[in-house]
Motif scaffolding. Sequence first.
Motif, PDB file in Angstrom:
ATOM      1  N   PHE A 251       0.853  -1.183   0.000  1.00  0.00           N
ATOM      2  CA  PHE A 251       0.000   0.000   0.000  1.00  0.00           C
ATOM      3  C   PHE A 251       0.896   1.242   0.000  1.00  0.00           C
ATOM      4  O   PHE A 251       1.625   1.485   0.964  1.00  0.00           O
ATOM      5  CB  PHE A 251      -0.913   0.023   1.229  1.00  0.00           C
ATOM      6  N   VAL A 252       0.835   2.009  -1.066  1.00  0.00           N
ATOM      7  CA  VAL A 252       1.684   3.193  -1.198  1.00  0.00           C
ATOM      8  C   VAL A 252       1.199   4.291  -0.257  1.00  0.00           C
ATOM      9  O   VAL A 252       0.001   4.569  -0.163  1.00  0.00           O
ATOM     10  CB  VAL A 252       1.692   3.696  -2.655  1.00  0.00           C
ATOM     11  N   ILE A 253       2.140   4.931   0.427  1.00  0.00           N
ATOM     12  CA  ILE A 253       1.830   6.008   1.372  1.00  0.00           C
ATOM     13  C   ILE A 253       2.191   7.372   0.792  1.00  0.00           C
ATOM     14  O   ILE A 253       1.376   8.288   0.760  1.00  0.00           O
ATOM     15  CB  ILE A 253       2.573   5.793   2.707  1.00  0.00           C
ATOM     16  N   GLU A 254       3.429   7.522   0.339  1.00  0.00           N
ATOM     17  CA  GLU A 254       3.846   8.802  -0.237  1.00  0.00           C
ATOM     18  C   GLU A 254       5.120   8.625  -1.038  1.00  0.00           C
ATOM     19  O   GLU A 254       5.828   7.619  -0.916  1.00  0.00           O
ATOM     20  CB  GLU A 254       4.039   9.869   0.847  1.00  0.00           C
ATOM     21  N   LEU A 255       5.416   9.638  -1.836  1.00  0.00           N
ATOM     22  CA  LEU A 255       6.624   9.665  -2.655  1.00  0.00           C
ATOM     23  C   LEU A 255       7.395  10.937  -2.340  1.00  0.00           C
ATOM     24  O   LEU A 255       6.836  12.035  -2.363  1.00  0.00           O
ATOM     25  CB  LEU A 255       6.249   9.631  -4.141  1.00  0.00           C
ATOM     26  N   ASN A 256       8.680  10.785  -2.033  1.00  0.00           N
ATOM     27  CA  ASN A 256       9.559  11.931  -1.797  1.00  0.00           C
ATOM     28  C   ASN A 256      10.526  12.054  -2.971  1.00  0.00           C
ATOM     29  O   ASN A 256      11.462  11.248  -3.094  1.00  0.00           O
ATOM     30  CB  ASN A 256      10.332  11.756  -0.488  1.00  0.00           C
ATOM     31  N   PRO A 257      10.325  13.049  -3.844  1.00  0.00           N
ATOM     32  CA  PRO A 257      11.151  13.168  -5.056  1.00  0.00           C
ATOM     33  C   PRO A 257      12.441  13.949  -4.810  1.00  0.00           C
ATOM     34  O   PRO A 257      12.663  15.026  -5.364  1.00  0.00           O
ATOM     35  CB  PRO A 257      10.214  13.912  -6.016  1.00  0.00           C
ATOM     36  N   ARG A 258      13.314  13.383  -3.991  1.00  0.00           N
ATOM     37  CA  ARG A 258      14.569  14.035  -3.600  1.00  0.00           C
ATOM     38  C   ARG A 258      15.432  13.003  -2.882  1.00  0.00           C
ATOM     39  O   ARG A 258      14.954  11.904  -2.557  1.00  0.00           O
ATOM     40  CB  ARG A 258      14.282  15.210  -2.658  1.00  0.00           C
ATOM     41  N   PRO A 259      16.690  13.326  -2.593  1.00  0.00           N
ATOM     42  CA  PRO A 259      17.490  12.439  -1.746  1.00  0.00           C
ATOM     43  C   PRO A 259      16.832  12.281  -0.373  1.00  0.00           C
ATOM     44  O   PRO A 259      16.429  13.271   0.240  1.00  0.00           O
ATOM     45  CB  PRO A 259      18.830  13.177  -1.629  1.00  0.00           C
ATOM     46  N   THR A 260      16.705  11.057   0.085  1.00  0.00           N
ATOM     47  CA  THR A 260      16.111  10.785   1.395  1.00  0.00           C
ATOM     48  C   THR A 260      17.182  10.224   2.330  1.00  0.00           C
ATOM     49  O   THR A 260      18.322   9.988   1.932  1.00  0.00           O
ATOM     50  CB  THR A 260      14.958   9.776   1.278  1.00  0.00           C
ATOM     51  N   GLY A 261      16.787   9.967   3.573  1.00  0.00           N
ATOM     52  CA  GLY A 261      17.732   9.453   4.556  1.00  0.00           C
ATOM     53  C   GLY A 261      18.335   8.110   4.193  1.00  0.00           C
ATOM     54  O   GLY A 261      19.386   7.733   4.726  1.00  0.00           O
ATOM     55  N   ALA A 262      17.686   7.386   3.274  1.00  0.00           N
ATOM     56  CA  ALA A 262      18.225   6.085   2.856  1.00  0.00           C
ATOM     57  C   ALA A 262      19.536   6.234   2.100  1.00  0.00           C
ATOM     58  O   ALA A 262      20.317   5.279   2.012  1.00  0.00           O
ATOM     59  CB  ALA A 262      17.203   5.352   1.989  1.00  0.00           C
ATOM     60  N   MET A 263      19.789   7.420   1.559  1.00  0.00           N
ATOM     61  CA  MET A 263      20.977   7.600   0.728  1.00  0.00           C
ATOM     62  C   MET A 263      22.253   7.248   1.477  1.00  0.00           C
ATOM     63  O   MET A 263      23.131   6.549   0.953  1.00  0.00           O
ATOM     64  CB  MET A 263      21.057   9.041   0.209  1.00  0.00           C
ATOM     65  N   GLU A 264      22.370   7.710   2.720  1.00  0.00           N
ATOM     66  CA  GLU A 264      23.625   7.465   3.425  1.00  0.00           C
ATOM     67  C   GLU A 264      23.791   6.005   3.817  1.00  0.00           C
ATOM     68  O   GLU A 264      24.918   5.522   3.967  1.00  0.00           O
ATOM     69  CB  GLU A 264      23.754   8.379   4.643  1.00  0.00           C
ATOM     70  N   ILE A 265      22.689   5.275   3.969  1.00  0.00           N
ATOM     71  CA  ILE A 265      22.800   3.842   4.247  1.00  0.00           C
ATOM     72  C   ILE A 265      23.425   3.126   3.058  1.00  0.00           C
ATOM     73  O   ILE A 265      24.383   2.351   3.200  1.00  0.00           O
ATOM     74  CB  ILE A 265      21.418   3.249   4.586  1.00  0.00           C
ATOM     75  N   PHE A 266      22.905   3.387   1.868  1.00  0.00           N
ATOM     76  CA  PHE A 266      23.412   2.683   0.690  1.00  0.00           C
ATOM     77  C   PHE A 266      24.777   3.211   0.256  1.00  0.00           C
ATOM     78  O   PHE A 266      25.583   2.460  -0.305  1.00  0.00           O
ATOM     79  CB  PHE A 266      22.377   2.741  -0.430  1.00  0.00           C
ATOM     80  N   GLU A 267      25.060   4.474   0.525  1.00  0.00           N
ATOM     81  CA  GLU A 267      26.411   4.982   0.258  1.00  0.00           C
ATOM     82  C   GLU A 267      27.439   4.294   1.143  1.00  0.00           C
ATOM     83  O   GLU A 267      28.535   3.946   0.696  1.00  0.00           O
ATOM     84  CB  GLU A 267      26.466   6.494   0.489  1.00  0.00           C
ATOM     85  N   LYS A 268      27.085   4.100   2.397  1.00  0.00           N
ATOM     86  CA  LYS A 268      27.998   3.441   3.337  1.00  0.00           C
ATOM     87  C   LYS A 268      28.285   2.008   2.891  1.00  0.00           C
ATOM     88  O   LYS A 268      29.423   1.530   2.966  1.00  0.00           O
ATOM     89  CB  LYS A 268      27.367   3.442   4.733  1.00  0.00           C
ATOM     90  N   LEU A 269      27.263   1.328   2.409  1.00  0.00           N
ATOM     91  CA  LEU A 269      27.423  -0.058   1.988  1.00  0.00           C
ATOM     92  C   LEU A 269      28.167  -0.183   0.662  1.00  0.00           C
ATOM     93  O   LEU A 269      28.984  -1.088   0.482  1.00  0.00           O
ATOM     94  CB  LEU A 269      26.046  -0.721   1.857  1.00  0.00           C
ATOM     95  N   LEU A 270      27.878   0.732  -0.260  1.00  0.00           N
ATOM     96  CA  LEU A 270      28.377   0.599  -1.629  1.00  0.00           C
ATOM     97  C   LEU A 270      29.632   1.415  -1.899  1.00  0.00           C
ATOM     98  O   LEU A 270      30.250   1.267  -2.954  1.00  0.00           O
ATOM     99  CB  LEU A 270      27.278   1.014  -2.615  1.00  0.00           C
TER     100      LEU A 270
END
Length: 386
Positions: A251-270
């Motif tokens: 069930f979709v809640i919302e869309l944030n069309p910008r860098p979100t807080g998830a960016m630093e998680i995946f940057e740290k991993l990748l």
Amino acid sequence: MILVVGLSTRMLVQSIHNSHDVFAMDVFGDRDIRDKVCGWKNIGNANYEIDEQKFLKVFKEVVREFSPSAWTHASGFEGKYNLITEAEKCLVHYGLSEDKIQRIRRPLSFFEALERLNIKHPETFVDKFDVASSDGWLRKDFDTAGGLGIVRNNVSKLISDGNYFQKEIKGKPLSVFFLVEHERIIIFGYCENIYEKKYNSPYFYQGLIGPVKLSIEVENSILKIIKKIVEEFNLMGLNGLDFILTEEEVFVIELNPRPTGAMEIFEKLLNKSILEMHCNAFINVKKKKVSEKKIKFFENNIFDYKIIGTKIIYSDSNILLNLDCLRQLESLPFCRDIPNVKNFKIGDPICSIMVMSSNITQVKSLLSNASLTIADLIQKTTKTLN
């Protein structure tokens, strides 16, 4: 030089400072960005929000004095998207235009589009001033962020264009973080969104844990949704899609069309500047039908990596931080977004933490322990204000 703007720009600065000169404009001026930028300007008001008049004045001054090549932004423009149009008159913007964002962040146009695309979402009223009963309903506000605009009890009136009523459903709150380029859609992965009942909000945003693994069936459903919304809203660059997972239904809640807080998680991993990929998407933008865009995962073996948890630490009282406290926060290896301001009201963000481990249970334990460490430090070194 890239100009980065938002409530807090630490995540953006951290992502791109190794490859570009960076100038930052935000509300907090965190201590852990000052040695990574060419300059910083305050655009905040007393409530730690972006001040519209100050933003436009400072933006024009920075463009005139430092001649950045482009600008991009984090959160903080909710309900103030007109500022994007004004800023675009002065400087190239690596981000969506105000018109495109308004289609996404106005509940009437967003949920009408989901209906037309046959994308599931919680039952939503966007054009009524009353609901029969507030029981089981939430009033939400697209002009806020972090759960501040969510109210549960004794609510029956819509106040602004960003308001809407939505039926509360139980499930796991998740998000998918992805990048749209001119030839492909890159999926970085999924995170669990962490909320608490706090500060009069039943869903006050605390942080993220990721990456999390989903079933093939759920993943396929999400990929179909992403392709539909990319085409519908003409998305480009980084995006975060929030959804609730109930068993195998999305069930979709919302869309944030910008860098979100998830960016630093995946940057740290990748070990990759994802913000640079975002900027390049706008530099290389070409018109290409979404049906021709290839959708792929950035890393197919993302779950071979560690799991990361992030959490924002908020003030539970009116406090005055002293210099000793700030220095001790800087010394903690898991602490980031170290404030350069000292006065905090109830609900103001003080700093954030990031931890890493091999499983989600351990990550949650580390987040809890780190939170207690900071709370103890603040209690011992800080003056409480009336």
